[in-house]
Design an enzyme around this catalytic site. Structure first.
Site, mmCIF file in Angstrom:
data_model
loop_
_atom_site.group_PDB
_atom_site.id
_atom_site.type_symbol
_atom_site.label_atom_id
_atom_site.label_comp_id
_atom_site.label_asym_id
_atom_site.label_seq_id
_atom_site.Cartn_x
_atom_site.Cartn_y
_atom_site.Cartn_z
ATOM 1 N N ASP A 274 0.015 10.546 -2.586
ATOM 2 C CA ASP A 274 0.922 9.405 -2.773
ATOM 3 C C ASP A 274 0.224 8.248 -3.475
ATOM 4 O OD1 ASP A 274 -0.621 9.254 -0.389
ATOM 5 O OD2 ASP A 274 0.644 7.654 0.384
ATOM 6 N N GLU B 23 0.008 9.191 2.844
ATOM 7 C CA GLU B 23 -1.158 8.707 3.600
ATOM 8 C C GLU B 23 -1.234 7.188 3.629
ATOM 9 O OE1 GLU B 23 -4.983 7.087 4.465
ATOM 10 O OE2 GLU B 23 -4.117 7.051 2.448
ATOM 11 N N GLU B 24 -0.756 6.541 2.562
ATOM 12 C CA GLU B 24 -0.951 5.100 2.419
ATOM 13 C C GLU B 24 -0.126 4.257 3.384
ATOM 14 O OE1 GLU B 24 -3.157 3.659 0.848
ATOM 15 O OE2 GLU B 24 -3.783 4.839 -0.880
ATOM 16 N N HIS C 158 -7.115 -0.174 -4.251
ATOM 17 C CA HIS C 158 -5.884 -0.956 -4.141
ATOM 18 C C HIS C 158 -5.887 -2.162 -5.087
ATOM 19 C CE1 HIS C 158 -4.619 0.722 0.075
ATOM 20 N NE2 HIS C 158 -5.307 1.605 -0.626
#
Length: 385
Positions: free
Chosen positions: A82, A140-141, A349
């Site tokens: 993702d 997962e995020e 990020h």
């Protein structure tokens, strides 16, 4: 020697690895919306000859099984796929084409490394001692994440050992980051809503002050506990406070939750006409490696990448839902250096995030070494149980 085969095959496959990664980077999908990425993964697995593929596992997960010479044992590898809701600020030909969606954490690299692993395993299936399960995980995020639903849907059925990796730009290319136990903290979210006939600003300020005393008064100096209050919105009659609890100890976590709930009740009693709601959203458990799993990663790395620097790292205060897998099955998670001082210097990020693509080949080579030595790897991990 199997190590020479792995190195030669990955070197030949490397241009295609770059193409796969850059395609995914240009077409990211954020957590729980990864339908096209899942289809892309499935179609590639079919292309290289894998027939045992399950889709929509949990939600968007893809699980592939490659048969070895003896199916009584199974080793598994996991990659997440993702992206994040971030606009890609890089000036590269493979920049994201989707507004507010970007692979800003390297999951496109994880997925490519596992696809490459599957490709080499299929080409040399006769040399594979046991079955291999490739787990391609969505979500997962964003908690609650995709790991737990995929486990509940059976992705670990029959699995004896599991390994995962995260490419990591804070470490330079050519570095393995390992931990024998604690690697990533639990990261729980909570919210406190205050409604009062008095002054919500005063009550919120007192909550903030008292919360910070929980760490100093009730945790031991050597215990890792961080309570972060990241957002406070307040008016005269209403306030909202959101925060996170990061820890490695489940009993400590229970204590903190109790203290926060008791604090809310105490403030309600102190200020008449006040109602305080404590909302616990939860998060991922701490990622605790199995020691022998990490030892096997180190051994595999020494065999296939003898020049790589192996570095024991301090526990990270970030969440990672690979934690759920090693709660169920022995194994370990490692970090693999992907940074440099130029284009791959940005933190995960970040809108300019990028990584050294060579790391994908290194990750796949470690996975493959573990897979081809799975008889010994599984045996050694079982001894720790």
């Amino acid at each position: 020697m199997i190590e020479k085969i792995i190195q030669d095959e990955l070197e030949k496959f490397y241009p295609e690895m770059i193409e796969l990664r850059r395609y995914m980077h240009m077409h990211p999908e954020v957590s729980f919306n990864e339908k096209n990425t899942a289809r892309f993964i499935k179609e590639y697995l079919e292309k290289i000859g894998i027939t045992n593929i399950k889709t929509k596992v949990g939600l968007n997960g893809v699980v592939a099984r490659i048969k070895g010479q003896d199916s009584s044992k199974t080793i598994a590898f996991r990659a997440d796929f993702d992206a994040l809701p971030i606009n890609d600020a890089k000036d590269t030909p493979y920049k994201s084409t989707i507004p507010n969606a970007m692979h800003a954490c390297g999951h496109d690299g994880h997925t490519t490394a596992l696809l490459a692993t599957c490709k080499v395993l299929m080409d040399y299936q006769k040399k594979l001692p046991h079955d291999v399960v490739a787990i391609f995980q969505y979500g997962e995020e964003q908690a609650p994440g995709g790991a737990k639903p995929m486990i509940d849907a059976g992705c670990l059925q029959g699995v004896d050992a599991i390994f995962g990796a995260h490419l990591w730009t804070p470490l330079p290319l050519g570095t393995l980051g390992y931990s024998y136990s604690e690697l990533c903290a639990a990261a729980d979210r909570f919210e406190v809503k205050i409604n009062t006939k008095g002054n919500a600003n005063i009550i919120a300020a007192e909550f903030v002050s008292m919360t910070q005393q929980i760490v100093s008064r009730f945790s031991k100096p050597r215990e890792t506990l961080v309570i972060t209050l990241g957002k406070l919105e307040s008016s005269i009659e209403e306030a909202s406070i959101t925060g996170t609890i990061r820890h490695f100890n489940k009993e400590l976590h229970k204590m903190v939750l109790t203290k926060l709930q008791n604090l809310c009740k105490a403030l309600e009693n102190e200020y008449s006409g006040t109602n305080i709601e404590f909302i616990y959203y939860g998060g991922y458990p701490p990622l605790i490696n199995h020691k022998k799993g990490t030892v096997e990663i180190q051994k595999a790395t020494s065999k296939i990448l003898p020049d790589i620097k192996q570095l024991e790292i301090e526990p990270l205060m970030i969440g990672e839902d690979f934690a759920y897998y090693v709660e169920e099955v022995p194994g370990a998670f490692f970090l693999i250096g992907a940074g440099n001082s130029t284009f791959a210097k940005y933190p995960h990020h970040h809108p300019n995030f990028d990584f050294e693509e060579e790391v994908m080949k290194q990750t796949a080579s470690i996975f493959l070494t573990l897979a081809f030595d799975s008889a010994n790897v599984i045996k050694n991990l079982k001894e720790e149980q």
